[in-house]
Design a protein around this motif. Sequence first.
Motif, short mmCIF file in Angstrom:
data_model
loop_
_atom_site.label_atom_id
_atom_site.label_comp_id
_atom_site.label_asym_id
_atom_site.label_seq_id
_atom_site.Cartn_x
_atom_site.Cartn_y
_atom_site.Cartn_z
N ASP A 162 0.83 -1.21 0.00
CA ASP A 162 0.00 0.00 0.00
C ASP A 162 0.87 1.26 0.00
N ASN A 163 1.95 1.26 0.79
CA ASN A 163 2.81 2.45 0.86
C ASN A 163 3.51 2.74 -0.46
N LEU A 164 3.85 1.68 -1.18
CA LEU A 164 4.56 1.86 -2.46
C LEU A 164 3.60 1.98 -3.64
N HIS A 165 2.30 1.87 -3.36
CA HIS A 165 1.28 1.95 -4.43
C HIS A 165 1.52 0.88 -5.50
N LEU A 166 1.86 -0.31 -5.04
CA LEU A 166 2.02 -1.44 -5.96
C LEU A 166 0.65 -1.95 -6.39
N PRO A 167 0.59 -2.74 -7.47
CA PRO A 167 -0.69 -3.34 -7.86
C PRO A 167 -1.23 -4.24 -6.74
N ARG A 168 -2.52 -4.52 -6.79
CA ARG A 168 -3.14 -5.36 -5.76
C ARG A 168 -2.42 -6.70 -5.63
N ASN A 169 -2.05 -7.28 -6.75
CA ASN A 169 -1.20 -8.47 -6.76
C ASN A 169 0.19 -8.03 -7.21
N PRO A 170 1.12 -7.82 -6.27
CA PRO A 170 2.42 -7.24 -6.63
C PRO A 170 3.44 -8.25 -7.17
N VAL A 171 3.08 -9.53 -7.23
CA VAL A 171 4.03 -10.56 -7.66
C VAL A 171 4.50 -10.25 -9.08
N GLY A 172 5.83 -10.25 -9.25
CA GLY A 172 6.42 -9.96 -10.55
C GLY A 172 6.91 -8.54 -10.69
N GLU A 173 6.50 -7.65 -9.78
CA GLU A 173 6.97 -6.27 -9.84
C GLU A 173 8.39 -6.19 -9.28
N PHE A 174 9.10 -5.14 -9.68
CA PHE A 174 10.47 -4.93 -9.22
C PHE A 174 10.52 -3.68 -8.33
N ILE A 175 11.13 -3.84 -7.17
CA ILE A 175 11.33 -2.70 -6.27
C ILE A 175 12.80 -2.60 -5.93
N GLN A 176 13.23 -1.42 -5.53
CA GLN A 176 14.64 -1.17 -5.29
C GLN A 176 14.92 -1.09 -3.79
N PHE A 177 16.07 -1.70 -3.42
CA PHE A 177 16.50 -1.61 -2.02
C PHE A 177 18.01 -1.72 -1.98
N GLY A 178 18.64 -0.80 -1.26
CA GLY A 178 20.09 -0.83 -1.12
C GLY A 178 20.82 -0.76 -2.44
N GLY A 179 20.27 -0.03 -3.38
CA GLY A 179 20.91 0.10 -4.69
C GLY A 179 20.74 -1.11 -5.58
N GLU A 180 19.93 -2.07 -5.17
CA GLU A 180 19.69 -3.29 -5.95
C GLU A 180 18.21 -3.40 -6.29
N TRP A 181 17.93 -4.09 -7.41
CA TRP A 181 16.55 -4.34 -7.80
C TRP A 181 16.13 -5.73 -7.33
N PHE A 182 14.97 -5.80 -6.69
CA PHE A 182 14.43 -7.06 -6.18
C PHE A 182 13.08 -7.35 -6.85
N ARG A 183 12.91 -8.60 -7.20
CA ARG A 183 11.62 -9.00 -7.78
C ARG A 183 10.72 -9.52 -6.67
N VAL A 184 9.52 -9.02 -6.62
CA VAL A 184 8.54 -9.47 -5.62
C VAL A 184 8.02 -10.84 -6.04
N ILE A 185 8.24 -11.83 -5.16
CA ILE A 185 7.76 -13.18 -5.47
C ILE A 185 6.58 -13.60 -4.58
N GLY A 186 6.27 -12.79 -3.58
CA GLY A 186 5.16 -13.15 -2.70
C GLY A 186 4.77 -12.00 -1.80
N MET A 187 3.58 -12.11 -1.24
CA MET A 187 3.09 -11.12 -0.27
C MET A 187 2.44 -11.86 0.88
N PHE A 188 2.83 -11.51 2.11
CA PHE A 188 2.30 -12.18 3.29
C PHE A 188 0.80 -11.93 3.44
N ALA A 189 0.11 -12.92 3.98
CA ALA A 189 -1.29 -12.72 4.37
C ALA A 189 -1.32 -11.69 5.51
N LYS A 190 -2.39 -10.97 5.58
CA LYS A 190 -2.50 -9.89 6.57
C LYS A 190 -2.39 -10.44 7.98
N ARG A 191 -1.58 -9.78 8.82
CA ARG A 191 -1.36 -10.23 10.20
C ARG A 191 -1.84 -9.21 11.23
#
Length: 406
Positions: A162-191
């Motif tokens: 929600d904070n990054l305004h990713l699609p509802r299903n973010p799997v497959g999107e790429f986000i950046q962290f520490g100067g590196e690109w990471f592919r989102v492979i999963g999203m935790f169920a709400k806790r």
Amino acid sequence: MYSFLESFRSALISIRAHGFRSFLTTLGIIIGVTAVIAVVSLIQGFSHNITNQFKGLGSNGMVVYAYTPYRERLIGNIAKVTESDLQAIQARVRHVTDVTPTIGPLAGALQYRDQSTASLVIGATSSYPEVERAYPGVGRFFNFSDLQSRRRVIVIGQTVRDNLHLPRNPVGEFIQFGGEWFRVIGMFAKRGRFFGQDQDDLAVIPYSTARSLQGSADEPSISIRLTIDQLAHADEVKAQITRLLRTRHHLEPGQPDDFRVQTAQQLMNTVSGVLNTVTLVLGGIVGISLLVGGIGIMNIMLVSVTERTREIGICKSLGARRRDILMQFLIESVTLSLLGGVIGVVLGYAIGIGAAHILPNFGSATVPWWAVLVAFAFSAGIGIIFGIIPAAKAANMSPIDALRYE
């Protein structure tokens, strides 16, 4: 029995005949019981909420982490729990089922296009979901191959999405962290939230990838999270880990541990104990107003005895016994107290429900049966204690003196 019922009926008639005075008499009791019930309902509701959250985490989990006393930190001695400690625990401690090292929080912000968020980012192994009971609701968690290859993959919480305004299903999107690109492979169920902390504002990357991002020659300190096969083995496992790490860290007898072994059950018991103590303390403080209410009842009942002196004389001249007069005024006092208690319980519960909806993380207001029982017992006790003096004064009156009273 007839005498009791007649005294009770007489008490109700007297209370109704002096309605406003009776209300003022019971006001102290009402305020006291309302405060007690409101406080207890809020604290107990919060306690149940915390207990349920702990149950969701699992009571058979443990966390091992480094601990450096303040004095040691001042001279630069920083304790560590290392990967070799992890390997020793895996090899030598019995009854451990799942274990994962965690490293972090890692420095840096998560970025997606023009959005960024300072979420908690940690590194862990593929056992993390079983240990933390945090499973992907969408996609998957990383596997052994991801760890071996140090792949730039990431599993995020729903708040991160929600904070990054990713699609509802973010799997497959790429986000950046520490100067590196990471592919989102999963999203935790709400806790949800735990102790006010958003458990969904979390991102997990492979442990090996996190180590490579740090790029430091020094071996980092890690936390070791594990689960045991049965809760009954918790003390044994804790003792095994303590002995093992004290030996590995070369601690002499009498030296304090430079690590902590914390169980979910231990933390839950600590929190429950604190909340129960707070309940008793706050209940005792607001219960003082019940004593004030009791003094008010005694004063009003003394006035009532004075006003009804001639009535008492007539009753005694017609054959009323001392205990009949005593019972009549005592029952009237207790009835006033109990009526105040009933109103106080209802108002207290209503205030507790309202406050629980306003205050965050308190859960629903809960009024335990013992709180209601204590409120009524205390109300009745106040009525008896502070009603006995006016009742005794009325019972001890001489019929002749009472009839002569103007």
